[in-house]
Design an enzyme around this catalytic site. Structure first.
Site, short mmCIF file in Angstrom:
data_model
loop_
_atom_site.label_atom_id
_atom_site.label_comp_id
_atom_site.label_asym_id
_atom_site.label_seq_id
_atom_site.Cartn_x
_atom_site.Cartn_y
_atom_site.Cartn_z
N ASN A 51 36.60 27.61 42.97
CA ASN A 51 36.39 26.61 44.01
C ASN A 51 35.18 25.70 43.77
OD1 ASN A 51 34.44 28.46 44.57
ND2 ASN A 51 35.11 28.93 46.65
N TYR B 86 26.05 37.76 43.00
CA TYR B 86 27.07 37.99 44.03
C TYR B 86 27.10 39.45 44.49
CZ TYR B 86 29.19 33.32 43.94
OH TYR B 86 29.44 31.96 44.08
#
Ligand code: ATP
Ligand code: MG
Length: 144
Positions: A115, A52
């Protein structure tokens, strides 16, 4: 006809923890995406931060890395026509409150961070993300 395309999918730690790997993969299969590689793994802090890296300056970066290393994940390579966009449609919006009905995040995600799934967002990032997890030799050619 357009070329088939590859994309990287991750079932994030909350998905693995809640035992919904099969339900999520079933959605990919029903949408015509096929699996070219698949592995259960767990990211180190270093790996999560590298994966990320584009979000390094964002306020949620530390928390995201902590979440992504909190348990095992399932990484897979999905193949299909328009696979990148198709997978993102199946996932729904990043924030489950904004996700369409019937999407994975609408049905399973806890909040904008936790999520449940990741999917590559473009051909260049898909190629990079696939190489991050799978050497070329682990991409298995199917016959369909
Ligand atoms: P992903 O890259 O995981 O497929 P995405 O492309 O929909 O998701 P990005 O904007 O790339 O979303 O963000 C990467 C991940 O960072 C999100 O999936 C989520 O886990 C986390 N994230 C994004 N925005 C926020 C936020 N505002 N607060 C907390 N976490 C966030
Ligand atoms: Mg993203």
């Amino acid at each position: 006809m357009a070329e088939k395309e590859l994309t990287l999918s991750i079932i994030k730690p909350d998905g693995v923890e809640r035992n919904i790997i099969g339900r999520i993969i079933s959605r990919f299969e029903k949408a015509g995406l096929t699996i070219r590689a698949l592995r259960l793994t767990r990211l180190t802090r270093e790996e999560a931060e590298a994966f990320y890296a584009v979000h390094r300056e964002r306020p949620f970066f530390d928390s995201l890395a902590t979440y992504m290393t909190s348990g095992p994940i399932v990484v897979s390579v999905l193949e299909g026509y328009n696979a990148i966009q198709k997978n993102r449609e199946l996932m729904g919006a990043t924030n489950p409150e904004k996700a369409d009905e019937g999407t994975i995040r609408k049905d399973f995600a806890k909040n904008v961070e936790i999520n449940t799934v990741h999917g590559s967002d473009a051909p260049e990032t898909a190629a990079k993300e696939i190489a991050f997890f799978f050497p070329e030799t682990e991409l298995i050619k199917g016959n369909r």
